[in-house]
Structures are given as C-alpha cells and as structure tokens.
Design an enzyme around this catalytic site. Structure first.
Site, PDB file in Angstrom:
ATOM      1  N   SER A   1       0.831  -1.202   0.000  1.00 14.77           N
ATOM      2  CA  SER A   1       0.000   0.000   0.000  1.00 14.77           C
ATOM      3  C   SER A   1       0.870   1.258   0.000  1.00 14.77           C
ATOM      4  O   SER A   1       1.672   1.458  -0.904  1.00 14.77           O
ATOM      5  CB  SER A   1      -0.953  -0.035   1.207  1.00 14.77           C
ATOM      6  OG  SER A   1      -1.944   0.946   1.098  1.00 14.77           O
TER       7      SER A   1
ATOM      8  N   ASP B   1      -9.568  -4.808  -5.105  1.00 13.67           N
ATOM      9  CA  ASP B   1      -8.998  -3.773  -4.240  1.00 13.67           C
ATOM     10  C   ASP B   1      -9.694  -2.446  -4.542  1.00 13.67           C
ATOM     11  O   ASP B   1      -9.560  -1.905  -5.635  1.00 13.67           O
ATOM     12  CB  ASP B   1      -7.492  -3.654  -4.506  1.00 13.67           C
ATOM     13  CG  ASP B   1      -6.776  -2.749  -3.517  1.00 13.67           C
ATOM     14  OD1 ASP B   1      -7.435  -1.841  -2.962  1.00 13.67           O
ATOM     15  OD2 ASP B   1      -5.574  -2.946  -3.298  1.00 13.67           O
TER      16      ASP B   1
ATOM     17  N   HIS C   1      -7.804  -5.131  -0.690  1.00 15.06           N
ATOM     18  CA  HIS C   1      -6.568  -4.431  -0.318  1.00 15.06           C
ATOM     19  C   HIS C   1      -5.843  -5.122   0.831  1.00 15.06           C
ATOM     20  O   HIS C   1      -4.619  -5.025   0.939  1.00 15.06           O
ATOM     21  CB  HIS C   1      -6.915  -2.986   0.084  1.00 15.06           C
ATOM     22  CG  HIS C   1      -5.738  -2.065   0.153  1.00 15.06           C
ATOM     23  ND1 HIS C   1      -4.990  -1.729  -0.956  1.00 15.06           N
ATOM     24  CD2 HIS C   1      -5.169  -1.404   1.201  1.00 15.06           C
ATOM     25  CE1 HIS C   1      -4.020  -0.899  -0.596  1.00 15.06           C
ATOM     26  NE2 HIS C   1      -4.094  -0.692   0.701  1.00 15.06           N
TER      27      HIS C   1
END
Length: 225
Positions: A32, A134, A166
């Site tokens: 991320s 995601d 995610h």
C-alpha cells in the site's frame, strides 16, 4: 518518509552482515503506502546514481529484487479516487504539501520521463502484486506502472489475484492458514538457487489457522480498506 525509508535501506545494506544476514540477498518490499514510499526511495536512488551524485550511502545494485503489494504509483491519477473514498482532495493535498508534490512522488511519471531512462536501467527486477477487488487502490495502478516500467526497459511483471481486496493478501489470507500463494511465491524467489532452503520449504508443515473464518469474513466486511 521517503528519506526515512532510504536511510533504513542504507542501514540494512551497510550493516546486514553484522547481524548474520547475507549482503548479496537483500530484497525490498512494501504494501500500500509502503509500496509507494519504497518505490519512490528506490527510484530516487537510481536517479542519484545515474547522475553520479557523490552522497550515496547505498546502491540499487545491492537490492536483488523489488516487490510492491497493492501500491499506488501515480498520485495524480489517484487524487479523485481517494476523494471518492473519503480521503478528500483538500486533505490529501494538505498532506502532500501542494499539488507540485504529486508529480515529484509519482514513480510512474518519473519512469515515463525520458531524462530518467538511464536511472530505470539500474533498477532491480520488479514484481508487483494486486488484488482485482482492491477498492482502496485499484489494480490498474499496478498494471499501468508495470507497463511504464517495461516500456522504459525495466524488468517488471504483474501478478493479479482475482477477487482479493486491499488487505486479503497480507492479512486475512495468512490468518486463514493453509496455502498462501503470495507467501509461497515470495519464498520461492528468495530461496531460488538455495537447494537446502528449498528442501526445507518443501517439508514445512501446513500453516495453522489463527482466526476463525467467521471473524475474518466480519473483518473483511467492516474494514474501510
């Protein structure tokens, strides 16, 4: 944050042997925002080296491979998406200290810049991972970045995981136990050429479930990510 990450990488590159690590087997990975920050640090270092700047405490040649998980690599393309998800444009631009920083901290745009072609050639092999479900950072972010890297001459590939969110790949899936595709792939790359390590991997017992499935499903449904 990018400077902090670079200093951390520098420390590992210069001190890993003192802790029993192998300086010839250093891998860099982020998830991320961590994927974004680490890719910024890696590319900035490559640009410094391509310009032959003197103040270099580590080299991209010391990184055997880079792995990016569920990352965002073009902030300009993500501003509206973040705004729709609740990270409002005004707040995001305040965090970034203005729109001018969006280009500066967008690795995809730097890779597309012809003046950085020599820097791109210095990058280690790159593998990006992304779940197709995601919603925090769409998988297109990784698709487009890999395409830009390949067109610029870098060794890059994309691995997509159908239906993964995610957090599935690094949180729910490991807690679920059993087979973990992402983990197994990473270990196979890191242990490639190490016969003893590969034999131990093959004999490893099945991973135990750490959390009941009902709690994982509940977490998946209420997670803001």
């Amino acid at each position: 944050m990018v400077k902090d990450a670079s200093e951390g990488i520098s420390y590992i590159c210069n001190n890993i042997a003192d802790y029993g690590g192998d300086p010839n087997r250093i891998y860099l990975m982020g998830q991320s925002a961590g994927a974004h920050i680490s890719s910024c640090a890696l590319l900035e270092q490559a640009i410094k080296e391509s310009k032959k700047e003197e103040s270099i405490s580590w080299s991209v040649s010391q990184i055997k491979a880079y792995f990016g998980l569920s990352g965002g690599y073009n902030l300009i393309n993500l501003v509206d998406h973040f705004d729709n998800r609740g990270l409002y444009r005004s707040i995001f631009l305040s965090i970034m200290e203005g729109e001018e920083s969006l280009h500066q901290f967008s690795p995809e745009l730097k890779v597309k810049d012809p003046s950085n072609r020599n820097a791109v050639s210095l990058l280690p092999p790159i593998t990006l991972f992304h779940g197709t479900a995601d919603y925090s950072i769409p998988s297109d972010a990784s698709k487009i970045f890999v395409d830009a890297l390949q067109k610029a001459g870098a060794q890059a590939e994309l691995i997509l995981y159908g239906g993964k969110t995610h957090t599935d790949l690094f949180l729910q899936d490991p807690l679920r136990g059993g087979k973990d595709e992402l983990f197994d792939l990473l270990v196979a790359v890191i242990h490639a050429g190490d016969k003893e390590a590969l034999e131990k991997d093959a004999m490893a017992p099945p991973r135990k479930r750490l959390v009941p499935e009902i709690l994982l499903k509940l977490a998946r449904n209420i997670s803001p990510f």
